[in-house]
Design an enzyme around this catalytic site. Structure first.
Site, PDB file in Angstrom:
ATOM      1  N   ASP A  96       0.790  -1.236   0.000  1.00  0.00           N
ATOM      2  CA  ASP A  96       0.000   0.000   0.000  1.00  0.00           C
ATOM      3  C   ASP A  96       0.818   1.280   0.000  1.00  0.00           C
ATOM      4  O   ASP A  96       0.327   2.334   0.385  1.00  0.00           O
ATOM      5  CB  ASP A  96      -0.906  -0.002   1.242  1.00  0.00           C
ATOM      6  N   GLU A 118      -0.095  -9.023  -1.023  1.00  0.00           N
ATOM      7  CA  GLU A 118      -0.784  -8.425   0.134  1.00  0.00           C
ATOM      8  C   GLU A 118      -1.936  -7.530  -0.352  1.00  0.00           C
ATOM      9  O   GLU A 118      -2.051  -6.348  -0.008  1.00  0.00           O
ATOM     10  CB  GLU A 118       0.175  -7.647   1.044  1.00  0.00           C
ATOM     11  N   GLU A 132      -2.358   5.132   2.596  1.00  0.00           N
ATOM     12  CA  GLU A 132      -2.207   3.705   2.265  1.00  0.00           C
ATOM     13  C   GLU A 132      -3.514   3.035   1.861  1.00  0.00           C
ATOM     14  O   GLU A 132      -3.529   2.161   0.993  1.00  0.00           O
ATOM     15  CB  GLU A 132      -1.584   2.957   3.449  1.00  0.00           C
ATOM     16  N   HIS A 209       5.261   5.604  13.280  1.00  0.00           N
ATOM     17  CA  HIS A 209       5.702   6.414  12.143  1.00  0.00           C
ATOM     18  C   HIS A 209       4.571   6.909  11.247  1.00  0.00           C
ATOM     19  O   HIS A 209       4.805   7.644  10.291  1.00  0.00           O
ATOM     20  CB  HIS A 209       6.655   5.608  11.257  1.00  0.00           C
ATOM     21  N   ARG A 211       1.667   8.687   9.166  1.00  0.00           N
ATOM     22  CA  ARG A 211       1.337  10.092   8.865  1.00  0.00           C
ATOM     23  C   ARG A 211       0.183  10.601   9.729  1.00  0.00           C
ATOM     24  O   ARG A 211       0.196  11.744  10.177  1.00  0.00           O
ATOM     25  CB  ARG A 211       0.938  10.234   7.394  1.00  0.00           C
ATOM     26  N   HIS A 242      12.164   5.423  13.539  1.00  0.00           N
ATOM     27  CA  HIS A 242      12.104   5.574  12.081  1.00  0.00           C
ATOM     28  C   HIS A 242      12.974   6.770  11.662  1.00  0.00           C
ATOM     29  O   HIS A 242      13.102   7.735  12.412  1.00  0.00           O
ATOM     30  CB  HIS A 242      10.632   5.817  11.719  1.00  0.00           C
TER      31      HIS A 242
HETATM   32  C1  UD1 Z   1       6.398   5.049   3.979  1.00  0.00           C
HETATM   33  C2  UD1 Z   1       5.063   4.616   3.377  1.00  0.00           C
HETATM   34  C3  UD1 Z   1       4.218   3.919   4.419  1.00  0.00           C
HETATM   35  C4  UD1 Z   1       4.975   2.796   5.102  1.00  0.00           C
HETATM   36  C5  UD1 Z   1       6.280   3.345   5.660  1.00  0.00           C
HETATM   37  C6  UD1 Z   1       7.086   2.243   6.272  1.00  0.00           C
HETATM   38  C7  UD1 Z   1       3.980   6.004   1.653  1.00  0.00           C
HETATM   39  C8  UD1 Z   1       3.173   7.197   1.373  1.00  0.00           C
HETATM   40  N1  UD1 Z   1       4.313   5.790   2.932  1.00  0.00           N
HETATM   41  O1  UD1 Z   1       6.119   6.057   4.921  1.00  0.00           O
HETATM   42  O2  UD1 Z   1       3.071   3.375   3.792  1.00  0.00           O
HETATM   43  O3  UD1 Z   1       4.198   2.275   6.158  1.00  0.00           O
HETATM   44  O4  UD1 Z   1       7.024   3.939   4.590  1.00  0.00           O
HETATM   45  O5  UD1 Z   1       8.109   2.740   7.061  1.00  0.00           O
HETATM   46  O6  UD1 Z   1       4.328   5.289   0.747  1.00  0.00           O
HETATM   47  N2  UD1 Z   1      13.833   8.609   5.611  1.00  0.00           N
HETATM   48  C9  UD1 Z   1      15.211   8.527   5.635  1.00  0.00           C
HETATM   49  N3  UD1 Z   1      15.801   7.296   5.440  1.00  0.00           N
HETATM   50  C10 UD1 Z   1      15.091   6.171   5.221  1.00  0.00           C
HETATM   51  C11 UD1 Z   1      13.677   6.253   5.199  1.00  0.00           C
HETATM   52  C12 UD1 Z   1      13.063   7.486   5.391  1.00  0.00           C
HETATM   53  O7  UD1 Z   1      15.892   9.505   5.850  1.00  0.00           O
HETATM   54  O8  UD1 Z   1      15.686   5.098   5.046  1.00  0.00           O
HETATM   55  C13 UD1 Z   1      13.183   9.924   5.845  1.00  0.00           C
HETATM   56  C14 UD1 Z   1      13.317  10.883   4.634  1.00  0.00           C
HETATM   57  O9  UD1 Z   1      13.501  12.175   5.112  1.00  0.00           O
HETATM   58  C15 UD1 Z   1      11.936  10.757   3.980  1.00  0.00           C
HETATM   59  C16 UD1 Z   1      11.042  10.575   5.195  1.00  0.00           C
HETATM   60  O10 UD1 Z   1      11.799   9.733   6.070  1.00  0.00           O
HETATM   61  O11 UD1 Z   1      11.632  11.918   3.224  1.00  0.00           O
HETATM   62  C17 UD1 Z   1       9.681   9.988   4.927  1.00  0.00           C
HETATM   63  O12 UD1 Z   1       9.740   8.807   4.137  1.00  0.00           O
HETATM   64  P1  UD1 Z   1       8.429   8.375   3.301  1.00  0.00           P
HETATM   65  O13 UD1 Z   1       8.712   7.101   2.567  1.00  0.00           O
HETATM   66  O14 UD1 Z   1       7.939   9.530   2.512  1.00  0.00           O
HETATM   67  O15 UD1 Z   1       7.343   8.144   4.417  1.00  0.00           O
HETATM   68  P2  UD1 Z   1       7.201   7.031   5.534  1.00  0.00           P
HETATM   69  O16 UD1 Z   1       6.499   7.668   6.664  1.00  0.00           O
HETATM   70  O17 UD1 Z   1       8.490   6.364   5.755  1.00  0.00           O
HETATM   71  N1  UDP Z   2      11.318  -3.375  11.531  1.00  0.00           N
HETATM   72  C1  UDP Z   2      12.705  -3.526  11.449  1.00  0.00           C
HETATM   73  N2  UDP Z   2      13.494  -2.710  12.207  1.00  0.00           N
HETATM   74  C2  UDP Z   2      12.992  -1.756  13.031  1.00  0.00           C
HETATM   75  C3  UDP Z   2      11.581  -1.587  13.094  1.00  0.00           C
HETATM   76  C4  UDP Z   2      10.777  -2.410  12.318  1.00  0.00           C
HETATM   77  O1  UDP Z   2      13.187  -4.380  10.713  1.00  0.00           O
HETATM   78  O2  UDP Z   2      13.775  -1.063  13.699  1.00  0.00           O
HETATM   79  C5  UDP Z   2      10.452  -4.223  10.679  1.00  0.00           C
HETATM   80  C6  UDP Z   2       9.294  -4.905  11.370  1.00  0.00           C
HETATM   81  O3  UDP Z   2       9.660  -6.173  11.852  1.00  0.00           O
HETATM   82  C7  UDP Z   2       8.259  -4.998  10.257  1.00  0.00           C
HETATM   83  C8  UDP Z   2       8.560  -3.803   9.386  1.00  0.00           C
HETATM   84  O4  UDP Z   2       9.871  -3.366   9.734  1.00  0.00           O
HETATM   85  O5  UDP Z   2       8.436  -6.158   9.460  1.00  0.00           O
HETATM   86  C9  UDP Z   2       7.561  -2.729   9.606  1.00  0.00           C
HETATM   87  O6  UDP Z   2       7.967  -1.583   8.936  1.00  0.00           O
HETATM   88  P1  UDP Z   2       7.321  -0.158   9.185  1.00  0.00           P
HETATM   89  O7  UDP Z   2       6.843  -0.070  10.589  1.00  0.00           O
HETATM   90  O8  UDP Z   2       8.336   0.816   8.706  1.00  0.00           O
HETATM   91  O9  UDP Z   2       6.125  -0.120   8.154  1.00  0.00           O
HETATM   92  P2  UDP Z   2       4.614  -0.665   8.182  1.00  0.00           P
HETATM   93  O10 UDP Z   2       4.602  -2.100   8.579  1.00  0.00           O
HETATM   94  O11 UDP Z   2       3.848   0.193   9.120  1.00  0.00           O
HETATM   95  O12 UDP Z   2       4.160  -0.445   6.784  1.00  0.00           O
END
Ligand code: UD1
Ligand code: UDP
Length: 383
Positions: A96, A118, A132, A209, A211, A242
């Protein structure tokens, strides 16, 4: 050779697609390549490393403070180029995220068949989880094969008029991934984790984490954790934060430098699942954790108003507690003080899979392309 392109970009997609990529690479008759968008960078790379996956294409789109517009536009344009270079017979997407939706849209524009791993989870509320719920639903409208993890997710798709023959109940690949990583005895390589006395302390493992929870809700969560720690001497709180600055700023502001609260960097998947195993309660707004923790017999308190994963709630191991400070504290307190309630929740249930989801999905793809003659069997949950 049937050419399949597996696409993902964030940590959870990578974890859940890894078992499928590994399975498809073993299949004769299939050439599987991997394209990552790197919507996440460091958190994606952690997963690629642990599963030893080397992407064939990397869009490298992540930027600090990226918006939904940035991700969607960059992924769409990125795949315009990749798909003209590698003529694929099927694109596989997961779940998603905005990577999922935008990549599917690119494949649709090129009239490439799509398989959705999924598929079919719904809350019915288009703003929760945001974006999502709509990413998953819009992807579902574009795809040809739906890999629904559970009976209920299949039913959600049928209710929307999806052709039943295109839906397979497979279980969730997260259980395959979990089984690949969880160990009997595990030594953490993060110093703070190795020092915790898991026999005498009760560990609350926290992630957040979403939104919808930015700002006030995340503040509430952090203040609830602080109060809990001050109230219970024998509790230790571990919060791998995160990488998103919108999350980190709040967490560090409220919870840094409190004795017994360990704010740490995101853990690699192997360390994380083995930490779930050592924990007492999981507090989270994550999707994946609602699936993993029940499989390891750990009660989960979901800090959201709704969940698209009701199966474990019905099985009694997950509770949706919202994001109000007092509600979170009340539920944690109950689990810490009432062993009867705790034991009722702490039973290992597995409504989400049996560890063979990737195999079923690969079988379904082979069947779709005529590489095998028999429609694969479905995952049956025995709860
Ligand atoms: C994204 C997904 C969400 C998922 C989540 C898992 C969308 C809209 N959101 O949200 O569905 O549950 O990932 O974690 O697709 N950043 C880093 N390094 C990283 C990752 C993120 O610096 O490795 C920072 C960056 O500044 C980035 C911000 O996090 O701009 C947000 O990342 P983004 O993928 O936009 O949103 P998530 O909240 O991570
Ligand atoms: N996870 C990980 N390291 C962490 C936190 C979470 O490997 O420090 C794993 C967790 O086991 C799960 C996945 O990341 O499988 C969940 O990711 P996240 O919470 O970023 O996204 P969501 O599941 O909400 O989409």
């Amino acid at each position: 050779m049937v050419k399949v392109l597996a696409v993902f970009g964030t940590r959870p997609e990578a974890i859940k697609m890894a078992p499928l990529v590994i399975e498809l690479k073993k299949r004769t008759g299939i050439e599987c390549k991997v394209a990552v968008t790197a919507q996440h960078r460091e958190m994606l790379d952690q997963v690629l490393e642990i599963f030893n996956i080397k992407p064939d294409y990397d869009l490298n789109i992540m930027k600090a403070g990226q918006t939904l517009f940035d991700i969607t536009a960059d992924v769409l344009m990125g795949f315009k180029n990749i798909l003209s270079e590698f003529k694929v017979d099927m694109m596989l997407v997961h779940g998603d995220t905005s990577t999922t939706f935008a990549a599917s849209l690119a494949a649709y524009y090129q009239k490439i068949p799509i398989g959705h791993v999924e598929a079919g989870l719904r809350t019915g509320d288009k703003y929760a989880p945001f974006p999502e719920e709509m990413n998953r639903k819009l992807t579902g409208a574009l795809v040809d094969l739906h890999f629904a993890p559970t009976k209920r997710s299949k039913q959600n798709l049928l209710n929307e008029g999806v052709n039943p023959a295109s839906v397979y109940i497979t279980g969730n690949t997260v259980i395959d991934a979990l089984k690949m990583m969880v160990c009997e005895k595990y030594k953490f390589n993060v110093c703070k984790l190795d020092k915790i006395d898991y026999n005498n302390k009760r560990v609350l493992l926290v992630t957040a984490h979403r939104r919808e929870n930015y700002g006030g809700a995340l503040q509430n969560i952090c203040h609830a954790l602080k109060d809990i720690k001050l109230e219970f001497e024998n509790v230790e709180i571990v919060f791998p934060v995160h990488k998103n600055p919108a999350v980190r700023n709040v967490v560090y502001e409220v919870l840094d430098n409190i004795n017994g609260i360990h704010i740490i960097e995101p853990l690699d998947y192997k360390q994380f699942v083995n930490l779930i195993k050592q924990s007492y309660i999981i507090l989270t707004d994550s999707g994946g954790l609602q699936e993993e923790a029940p499989a390891l017999g750990k009660p989960v308190l979901v800090m959201r108003d709704v969940t698209e994963r009701p199966e474990a709630v019905e099985a009694g191991t997950v509770r949706v507690v919202g994001t109000k400070k007092d509600d979170i504290k009340r539920h944690v307190r109950e689990l810490l003080n009432n062993s009867e309630v705790y034991n009722r929740m702490a039973k290992a249930v597995n409504p989400y899979g049996d560890g063979y989801a990737a195999k079923r999905i690969a079988d379904a793809i082979c069947y779709w392309f005529g590489l095998s003659k028999v429609r694969p069997g479905e995952f049956v949950c025995h709860l």
